[in-house]
Design a protein around this motif. Sequence first.
Motif, PDB file in Angstrom:
ATOM      1  N   LEU A 393       0.827  -1.207   0.000  1.00 26.49           N
ATOM      2  CA  LEU A 393       0.000   0.000   0.000  1.00 26.49           C
ATOM      3  C   LEU A 393       0.860   1.255   0.000  1.00 26.49           C
ATOM      4  CD1 LEU A 393      -2.742  -1.249   2.464  1.00 26.49           C
ATOM      5  CD2 LEU A 393      -3.147  -0.543   0.100  1.00 26.49           C
ATOM      6  N   ALA A 394       1.933   1.261   0.787  1.00 28.59           N
ATOM      7  CA  ALA A 394       2.835   2.411   0.802  1.00 28.59           C
ATOM      8  C   ALA A 394       3.467   2.621  -0.569  1.00 28.59           C
ATOM      9  CB  ALA A 394       3.911   2.227   1.872  1.00 28.59           C
ATOM     10  N   GLN A 395       3.849   1.534  -1.231  1.00 27.93           N
ATOM     11  CA  GLN A 395       4.435   1.651  -2.577  1.00 27.93           C
ATOM     12  C   GLN A 395       3.426   2.204  -3.573  1.00 27.93           C
ATOM     13  OE1 GLN A 395       5.665  -2.440  -2.966  1.00 27.93           O
ATOM     14  NE2 GLN A 395       7.771  -2.022  -2.329  1.00 27.93           N
ATOM     15  N   MET A 396       2.198   1.716  -3.501  1.00 34.41           N
ATOM     16  CA  MET A 396       1.158   2.206  -4.412  1.00 34.41           C
ATOM     17  C   MET A 396       0.908   3.699  -4.199  1.00 34.41           C
ATOM     18  SD  MET A 396      -1.629  -0.853  -4.090  1.00 34.41           S
ATOM     19  CE  MET A 396      -1.253  -2.554  -4.479  1.00 34.41           C
ATOM     20  N   ILE A 397       0.819   4.112  -2.943  1.00 37.55           N
ATOM     21  CA  ILE A 397       0.534   5.509  -2.626  1.00 37.55           C
ATOM     22  C   ILE A 397       1.676   6.416  -3.080  1.00 37.55           C
ATOM     23  CG2 ILE A 397       0.286   7.116  -0.660  1.00 37.55           C
ATOM     24  CD1 ILE A 397      -1.424   4.829   0.664  1.00 37.55           C
ATOM     25  N   ALA A 398       2.901   5.896  -3.030  1.00 36.19           N
ATOM     26  CA  ALA A 398       4.064   6.673  -3.476  1.00 36.19           C
ATOM     27  C   ALA A 398       4.215   6.667  -4.996  1.00 36.19           C
ATOM     28  CB  ALA A 398       5.332   6.118  -2.834  1.00 36.19           C
ATOM     29  N   GLY A 399       3.402   5.884  -5.691  1.00 36.48           N
ATOM     30  CA  GLY A 399       3.520   5.807  -7.136  1.00 36.48           C
ATOM     31  C   GLY A 399       4.611   4.870  -7.613  1.00 36.48           C
ATOM     32  N   ARG A 400       5.156   4.054  -6.704  1.00 37.44           N
ATOM     33  CA  ARG A 400       6.163   3.078  -7.103  1.00 37.44           C
ATOM     34  C   ARG A 400       5.476   1.782  -7.545  1.00 37.44           C
ATOM     35  NH1 ARG A 400       8.291   4.891  -2.159  1.00 37.44           N
ATOM     36  NH2 ARG A 400       7.931   2.899  -1.120  1.00 37.44           N
ATOM     37  N   THR A 401       6.096   1.062  -8.431  1.00 40.16           N
ATOM     38  CA  THR A 401       5.534  -0.195  -8.917  1.00 40.16           C
ATOM     39  C   THR A 401       6.015  -1.338  -8.032  1.00 40.16           C
ATOM     40  OG1 THR A 401       5.540   0.649 -11.181  1.00 40.16           O
ATOM     41  CG2 THR A 401       5.327  -1.744 -10.888  1.00 40.16           C
ATOM     42  N   PRO A 402       5.108  -2.016  -7.310  1.00 38.17           N
ATOM     43  CA  PRO A 402       5.533  -3.158  -6.482  1.00 38.17           C
ATOM     44  C   PRO A 402       6.140  -4.258  -7.339  1.00 38.17           C
ATOM     45  CG  PRO A 402       3.307  -2.440  -5.894  1.00 38.17           C
ATOM     46  CD  PRO A 402       3.667  -1.736  -7.173  1.00 38.17           C
ATOM     47  N   ASN A 403       6.959  -5.092  -6.707  1.00 41.99           N
ATOM     48  CA  ASN A 403       7.628  -6.165  -7.445  1.00 41.99           C
ATOM     49  C   ASN A 403       6.772  -7.424  -7.540  1.00 41.99           C
ATOM     50  OD1 ASN A 403       7.763  -7.075  -4.845  1.00 41.99           O
ATOM     51  ND2 ASN A 403       9.977  -7.401  -4.802  1.00 41.99           N
ATOM     52  N   THR A 404       5.487  -7.275  -7.362  1.00 44.80           N
ATOM     53  CA  THR A 404       4.563  -8.394  -7.541  1.00 44.80           C
ATOM     54  C   THR A 404       3.319  -7.873  -8.246  1.00 44.80           C
ATOM     55  OG1 THR A 404       3.434 -10.206  -6.398  1.00 44.80           O
ATOM     56  CG2 THR A 404       3.369  -8.077  -5.309  1.00 44.80           C
ATOM     57  N   ASP A 405       2.664  -8.726  -8.990  1.00 42.29           N
ATOM     58  CA  ASP A 405       1.437  -8.344  -9.694  1.00 42.29           C
ATOM     59  C   ASP A 405       0.318  -8.191  -8.672  1.00 42.29           C
ATOM     60  OD1 ASP A 405      -0.721  -7.969 -11.342  1.00 42.29           O
ATOM     61  OD2 ASP A 405      -0.746 -10.022 -12.123  1.00 42.29           O
ATOM     62  N   THR A 406      -0.146  -6.974  -8.490  1.00 41.06           N
ATOM     63  CA  THR A 406      -1.165  -6.709  -7.461  1.00 41.06           C
ATOM     64  C   THR A 406      -2.582  -6.715  -8.022  1.00 41.06           C
ATOM     65  OG1 THR A 406      -0.896  -4.327  -7.777  1.00 41.06           O
ATOM     66  CG2 THR A 406       0.451  -5.366  -6.058  1.00 41.06           C
ATOM     67  N   SER A 407      -2.733  -6.990  -9.329  1.00 33.87           N
ATOM     68  CA  SER A 407      -4.070  -6.886  -9.913  1.00 33.87           C
ATOM     69  C   SER A 407      -5.045  -7.899  -9.307  1.00 33.87           C
ATOM     70  CB  SER A 407      -3.992  -7.084 -11.433  1.00 33.87           C
ATOM     71  OG  SER A 407      -3.469  -8.369 -11.749  1.00 33.87           O
ATOM     72  N   VAL A 408      -4.522  -9.041  -8.847  1.00 36.20           N
ATOM     73  CA  VAL A 408      -5.401 -10.080  -8.306  1.00 36.20           C
ATOM     74  C   VAL A 408      -6.061  -9.636  -6.992  1.00 36.20           C
ATOM     75  CG1 VAL A 408      -3.574 -11.264  -6.986  1.00 36.20           C
ATOM     76  CG2 VAL A 408      -5.536 -12.574  -7.827  1.00 36.20           C
ATOM     77  N   TYR A 409      -5.461  -8.665  -6.296  1.00 36.47           N
ATOM     78  CA  TYR A 409      -6.017  -8.187  -5.027  1.00 36.47           C
ATOM     79  C   TYR A 409      -6.939  -6.967  -5.204  1.00 36.47           C
ATOM     80  CZ  TYR A 409      -1.537 -10.478  -4.072  1.00 36.47           C
ATOM     81  OH  TYR A 409      -0.475 -11.341  -4.085  1.00 36.47           O
ATOM     82  N   ALA A 410      -7.033  -6.458  -6.408  1.00 33.80           N
ATOM     83  CA  ALA A 410      -7.643  -5.144  -6.643  1.00 33.80           C
ATOM     84  C   ALA A 410      -9.080  -5.061  -6.148  1.00 33.80           C
ATOM     85  CB  ALA A 410      -7.584  -4.804  -8.127  1.00 33.80           C
ATOM     86  N   PRO A 411      -9.427  -3.974  -5.445  1.00 36.08           N
ATOM     87  CA  PRO A 411     -10.820  -3.767  -5.046  1.00 36.08           C
ATOM     88  C   PRO A 411     -11.780  -3.755  -6.236  1.00 36.08           C
ATOM     89  CG  PRO A 411      -9.370  -2.245  -3.872  1.00 36.08           C
ATOM     90  CD  PRO A 411      -8.524  -2.933  -4.892  1.00 36.08           C
ATOM     91  N   ALA A 412     -11.279  -3.419  -7.420  1.00 39.41           N
ATOM     92  CA  ALA A 412     -12.147  -3.315  -8.612  1.00 39.41           C
ATOM     93  C   ALA A 412     -12.914  -4.603  -8.891  1.00 39.41           C
ATOM     94  CB  ALA A 412     -11.303  -2.938  -9.832  1.00 39.41           C
ATOM     95  N   ARG A 413     -12.419  -5.753  -8.408  1.00 35.45           N
ATOM     96  CA  ARG A 413     -13.124  -7.013  -8.692  1.00 35.45           C
ATOM     97  C   ARG A 413     -14.488  -7.066  -8.011  1.00 35.45           C
ATOM     98  NH1 ARG A 413      -9.452  -8.702  -4.454  1.00 35.45           N
ATOM     99  NH2 ARG A 413     -10.207 -10.458  -3.180  1.00 35.45           N
ATOM    100  N   PHE A 414     -14.698  -6.189  -7.022  1.00 38.69           N
ATOM    101  CA  PHE A 414     -15.992  -6.143  -6.330  1.00 38.69           C
ATOM    102  C   PHE A 414     -16.708  -4.808  -6.539  1.00 38.69           C
ATOM    103  CE2 PHE A 414     -13.566  -9.160  -3.487  1.00 38.69           C
ATOM    104  CZ  PHE A 414     -14.252 -10.286  -3.916  1.00 38.69           C
ATOM    105  N   ALA A 415     -16.322  -4.077  -7.604  1.00 38.73           N
ATOM    106  CA  ALA A 415     -16.959  -2.773  -7.863  1.00 38.73           C
ATOM    107  C   ALA A 415     -18.435  -2.972  -8.184  1.00 38.73           C
ATOM    108  CB  ALA A 415     -16.254  -2.059  -9.004  1.00 38.73           C
ATOM    109  N   THR A 416     -19.253  -2.091  -7.645  1.00 39.19           N
ATOM    110  CA  THR A 416     -20.717  -2.192  -7.882  1.00 39.19           C
ATOM    111  C   THR A 416     -21.093  -1.512  -9.182  1.00 39.19           C
ATOM    112  OG1 THR A 416     -20.997  -0.221  -6.514  1.00 39.19           O
ATOM    113  CG2 THR A 416     -21.311  -2.339  -5.446  1.00 39.19           C
TER     114      THR A 416
END
Length: 416
Positions: A393-416
């Motif tokens: 989360l700190a990396q995302m907020i700083a605009g850095r790209t984490p060294n793991t694919d975070t798309s699988v955790y994305a809140p967007a998968r439960f967007a209404t």
Amino acid sequence: MSDKKTIAIIGAGIVGVSAAVWLQRDGHDVILIDKAGPAEGTSHGNGGVLASCSIVPVTVPGLLGKAPRMLFSPSEPLFMKWGYFPKLVPWLTRYLSHAKAHEVDRIAAALTPIIGDSLNDHKALAEGTGAEKWLVPSDYLFLYRDRAHFEGDAFGWGIRRKHGFHWDELEGQALQDYDPVFSRDISFATRLADHGHITDPGRYVKDLAAHVEANGGRILRAEVEDVTRNAGKVNGVRAGGETISCDTTIVSAGVWSGPLAKRLGISVPLESERGYHLELVTPSAMPRSPVMVASGKFVATPMDGRIRLAGIVEFGGLDAPPSRAPFELLRKNARAALPGVTWKEEIEWMGHRPAPADSIPIIGEVPGISGAYMGFGHHHIGLTGGPKTGRLLAQMIAGRTPNTDTSVYAPARFAT
């Protein structure tokens, strides 16, 4: 680094406090807001194991066939408050839909980057905070009646092997030589190195939070009602009757995150897996390492002056009081596994694990709202995965790209 931000973190358990530590190290101002204060919920009462190998979800193939028998047996670690069952059905239907081999593989692949190096993640988090003293590197053992009992879990061990976990086997006298505290009826164990445990999880998270406060962070005890926005961007959180200004917010309130997430357009199918622990205070002997006793699906963890027994899944929502039967089962299982151990007193606790229906945590930015992030839904592995989640989360907020694919955790998968 990105511009300095004021970040309000909703929830001061292991995920929220980990995020606060990493965000402070990036130079941000942080405000931790929790209705009960740091580590007063699940982060206080967890099993204390840094269980990196716990990548296999509960929803394995065959669960649907086993669950009814488990629910009606007083010796099985699954309980239901039946008055809650009608409310549980929609979540349970989605949850059980994942009890397939390919889904287990997908979930394990998602969990491994979050928890697979937990000991080192905790070391990096705790360094220089004063919380290091609670962190103990150790083996982690799974105890079985015999080799045949172990082989009955072959599916799960195959998943672990596929994702890079290795273990050795202790059988008969070799297990007794490793740790004679356990019953001789337990004659087989797998031993995984490079794990660890926390000898007082509540104090550990409180010490991390105290470090945040000592470094200029604010800790507020209040219930957050909403996240305020202007032109699609976060500008504050409303808590305790006032609006607290911020540029960014993280929803990390465990099972209580659901209603806030919904206000932000994310409808997570989230339930409480009510978890129980029983502490044996001043025991006459301690296990050498934390163990999972496979027959009872509970962990026994050596802690500061006590052994903590933790496990049990009960479905019954957030409001019902603790049940007696789970405590009795933990007590019975402890006496069977640790037959020569005596203790001076017991402490009972019940808390709420945040369980999304797909067993994958919700981590990342909320689509369509600039500055809104989420980090919750870690089921049984919140302590194990908290430090890596906070760092992501700190990396995302700083605009850095984490060294793991975070798309699988994305809140967007439960967007209404």
